[in-house]
Design a protein around this motif. Structure first.
Motif, PDB file in Angstrom:
ATOM      1  N   GLN A   1       0.842  -1.193   0.000  1.00 31.04           N
ATOM      2  CA  GLN A   1       0.000   0.000   0.000  1.00 31.04           C
ATOM      3  C   GLN A   1       0.882   1.249   0.000  1.00 31.04           C
ATOM      4  O   GLN A   1       1.921   1.303   0.644  1.00 31.04           O
ATOM      5  N   GLY A   2       0.476   2.234  -0.732  1.00 24.19           N
ATOM      6  CA  GLY A   2       1.234   3.480  -0.816  1.00 24.19           C
ATOM      7  C   GLY A   2       0.387   4.592  -1.399  1.00 24.19           C
ATOM      8  O   GLY A   2      -0.829   4.451  -1.543  1.00 24.19           O
ATOM      9  N   THR A   3       1.020   5.685  -1.749  1.00 24.34           N
ATOM     10  CA  THR A   3       0.293   6.828  -2.311  1.00 24.34           C
ATOM     11  C   THR A   3       0.706   7.106  -3.746  1.00 24.34           C
ATOM     12  O   THR A   3       0.197   8.039  -4.354  1.00 24.34           O
TER      13      THR A   3
ATOM     14  N   GLY B   1      -0.667   2.910 -15.895  1.00 27.52           N
ATOM     15  CA  GLY B   1      -0.456   3.176 -14.482  1.00 27.52           C
ATOM     16  C   GLY B   1      -1.542   2.552 -13.623  1.00 27.52           C
ATOM     17  O   GLY B   1      -2.693   2.436 -14.038  1.00 27.52           O
ATOM     18  N   PHE B   2      -1.144   2.152 -12.429  1.00 27.47           N
ATOM     19  CA  PHE B   2      -2.078   1.580 -11.459  1.00 27.47           C
ATOM     20  C   PHE B   2      -1.934   2.366 -10.167  1.00 27.47           C
ATOM     21  O   PHE B   2      -0.870   2.380  -9.545  1.00 27.47           O
ATOM     22  N   LYS B   3      -3.006   3.049  -9.770  1.00 29.82           N
ATOM     23  CA  LYS B   3      -3.005   3.829  -8.525  1.00 29.82           C
ATOM     24  C   LYS B   3      -3.070   2.867  -7.344  1.00 29.82           C
ATOM     25  O   LYS B   3      -4.013   2.104  -7.216  1.00 29.82           O
ATOM     26  N   ILE B   4      -2.061   2.929  -6.471  1.00 33.97           N
ATOM     27  CA  ILE B   4      -1.989   1.955  -5.377  1.00 33.97           C
ATOM     28  C   ILE B   4      -2.486   2.493  -4.041  1.00 33.97           C
ATOM     29  O   ILE B   4      -2.516   1.774  -3.044  1.00 33.97           O
TER      30      ILE B   4
ATOM     31  N   SER C   1      -3.569  -3.058  -1.653  1.00 38.85           N
ATOM     32  CA  SER C   1      -2.409  -3.894  -1.382  1.00 38.85           C
ATOM     33  C   SER C   1      -2.690  -5.308  -1.863  1.00 38.85           C
ATOM     34  O   SER C   1      -3.830  -5.655  -2.126  1.00 38.85           O
ATOM     35  N   GLY C   2      -1.640  -6.108  -1.970  1.00 35.03           N
ATOM     36  CA  GLY C   2      -1.823  -7.496  -2.372  1.00 35.03           C
ATOM     37  C   GLY C   2      -1.269  -7.795  -3.729  1.00 35.03           C
ATOM     38  O   GLY C   2      -0.703  -7.005  -4.380  1.00 35.03           O
TER      39      GLY C   2
END
Length: 79
Positions: A20-22, A71-74, A78-79
């Motif tokens: 998980q992040g921004t 792009g994939f917004k994270i 998570s996972g």
């Protein structure tokens, strides 16, 4: 009949285990215009609001390569 046609090096990308992040995770999908006319990409649609796309805004000449960035917004994922 002359036409533009593109061939991708790959059509999917495994991003592995994502923490998980921004930020946004980006990958490139490289392709070549294998057709006989310039290739102009006017739109790329993504499957949901968590995915993004950036693509060349100018025409790609026959025989030339370019890429579409995915792009994939994270954030919150998570996972």
């Amino acid at each position: 009949k002359a036409q533009a046609e593109f061939k991708f090096e790959k059509s999917s990308q495994d991003l592995g285990v994502v923490k998980q992040g921004t930020d946004t995770l980006w990958t490139e999908f490289k392709f070549t215009n294998v057709g006989s006319e310039p290739l102009e990409i006017t739109m790329v649609k993504t499957s949901c609001d968590c995915t993004l796309a950036e693509w060349p805004k100018s025409a790609i000449a026959p025989g030339k390569a370019a890429s579409i960035r995915g792009g994939f917004k994270i954030e919150g994922k998570s996972g």
